[in-house]
Design an enzyme around this catalytic site. Structure first.
Site, short mmCIF file in Angstrom:
data_model
loop_
_atom_site.label_atom_id
_atom_site.label_comp_id
_atom_site.label_asym_id
_atom_site.label_seq_id
_atom_site.Cartn_x
_atom_site.Cartn_y
_atom_site.Cartn_z
N SER A 172 -2.88 -8.18 11.41
CA SER A 172 -3.58 -8.36 10.14
C SER A 172 -2.57 -8.33 9.01
O SER A 172 -1.72 -9.21 8.94
CB SER A 172 -4.67 -7.29 9.98
OG SER A 172 -5.43 -7.52 8.81
N THR A 173 -2.62 -7.32 8.16
CA THR A 173 -1.71 -7.25 7.01
C THR A 173 -0.25 -7.26 7.46
O THR A 173 0.16 -6.43 8.26
CB THR A 173 -1.98 -5.96 6.20
OG1 THR A 173 -3.36 -5.87 5.91
CG2 THR A 173 -1.18 -5.95 4.92
N HIS A 199 -6.16 -11.76 11.25
CA HIS A 199 -7.24 -11.74 10.27
C HIS A 199 -6.92 -12.68 9.11
O HIS A 199 -6.04 -12.42 8.29
CB HIS A 199 -7.45 -10.32 9.72
CG HIS A 199 -7.89 -9.35 10.76
ND1 HIS A 199 -7.70 -7.99 10.65
CD2 HIS A 199 -8.53 -9.51 11.95
CE1 HIS A 199 -8.20 -7.37 11.70
NE2 HIS A 199 -8.71 -8.29 12.51
N MET A 292 -3.97 -3.52 8.80
CA MET A 292 -4.78 -2.48 8.20
C MET A 292 -6.01 -2.22 9.05
O MET A 292 -6.59 -3.13 9.64
CB MET A 292 -5.20 -2.94 6.80
CG MET A 292 -5.89 -1.91 5.94
SD MET A 292 -6.17 -2.55 4.27
CE MET A 292 -7.44 -3.76 4.57
#
Length: 358
Positions: A172-173, A199, A292
């Protein structure tokens, strides 16, 4: 208290972001700027903990600004504001490649100012806490235990061999840059399919897949329904769709569905990992990269129960140690590796060896 500098050429958008952030008592907006040139001087003067940065601005745009910031402040968290368009997605991916920490999308077709503020608040406040490591989603209050020692897997893998047949990745992040580093280091002869949940919203995933394809020896595509899962291919889950794999006859195929979000995400890593566990069992190798939240933890539990190997990115090289930290904290990681060692580990594992550090 986290101090924030808000950079946007629109007075309305600056006000909207400031109002959205004011809802959190742990965040203080210490300044605003209408363009990158002004922002650079204010960063030196105000020394904010984090910067929100628009991409399209006069005088100095966001792409130029992030490059200038990174020359002087290599670790200052920067969140880009992007539009949900092809142009916006392309610019955002370029900003991430240039050192931006994360991005949020500007509200589109939102009926009221209050709804716009709510949309921005829900996206940006968790990211600020995660990137500034203030006890928000990236930390989860977990004590970091030692990873499992690298040893024979808990159960024999499918087919009586521990050599994996698929690599499943969740991120993700910070994931676009991390995934690019891992995939681009794999040779064209890498013999396994790689299925990925990063994501990202629609439009972004297609452009990211195209960008990653250009940077890699392997063929990278945004997954479509019923694609055969083949060796040497990388399949990126499309935005707003969960991606699964399922077996039909002698083949494995992708399946896309729009079931409810999990962990507030669609696509979700947990959905992919559960399907990988059902199809490949212990003959899977899962990799959890920077991100995250906790998406991937429950799916890793299922994979681990089948005897699959779980590798997590370490804290030092993660932009946010939320997802890999959750897996490690649950005792599910067989190895916790720096980002630059993960591709080597994958290459070694498909050759039947183990090189991960405990």
């Amino acid at each position: 208290m986290v101090s924030v500098l808000v950079v946007d050429d629109s007075v309305v958008v600056r006000r909207l972001i400031v109002d959205a952030l004011s809802a959190d008592p742990g965040i203080q907006v210490v300044g605003t700027a209408p363009n990158g040139k002004v922002a650079l001087s204010k960063i030196d003067m105000l020394k904010p903990d984090i910067v929100t940065l628009d991409i399209e601005m006069p005088v100095m745009d966001g792409l130029t600004t992030i490059k200038e910031i990174r020359k002087v402040h290599p670790r200052l968290p920067v969140i880009m504001f992007s539009t949900l368009t092809s142009v916006g997605a392309s610019a955002t991916l370029e900003a991430l490649a240039s050192g931006a920490s994360d991005y949020v999308t500007k509200p589109a077709n939102v009926g009221s100012v209050s709804e716009s503020i709510k949309s921005v608040r829900e996206q940006i406040i968790p990211r600020i806490h995660a990137l500034c490591r203030t006890g928000g989603p990236s930390r989860m209050g977990a004590v970091r235990p030692a990873p499992r020692p690298v040893a024979p897997l808990a159960r024999p893998a499918a087919g009586g061999t521990s050599v994996p047949q698929v690599v499943a990745v969740g991120c993700s992040t910070g994931g676009p840059d991390a995934l690019t580093k891992v995939v681009s280091a794999l040779p064209v002869t890498f013999p396994l399919p790689i299925v990925v949940v990063q994501h990202m919203p629609q439009v972004f995933t297609k452009m990211f897949a195209e960008r990653l394809d250009r940077a890699s020896a392997l063929k990278v595509v945004e997954a479509q329904a019923n694609m055969p899962v083949q060796a040497g291919m990388v399949y990126i889950a499309p935005g707003d769709y969960h991606m699964e794999v399922n077996r039909r006859g002698n083949g494995v195929f992708t399946n896309l569905q729009q079931g409810p979000p999990e962990n507030f995400c669609r696509p979700a890593v947990d959905v992919l990992f559960r399907s990988v566990a059902a199809v490949y069992g212990g003959a899977a190798l899962a990799v959890i990269l920077t991100g995250m939240g906790q998406d991937g933890k429950r799916g890793s539990e299922v994979l681990s129960g089948k005897g699959a190997e779980i590798v997590a990115q370490d804290e030092a090289t993660s932009v946010v140690w939320g997802m890999p930290g959750a897996v490690t904290g649950a005792g599910l990681a067989h190895a916790v590796l720096p980002l630059n060692e993960i591709s080597h580990h994958l290459i070694n594992r498909v050759a039947g060896g183990r090189t991960a550090r405990s």
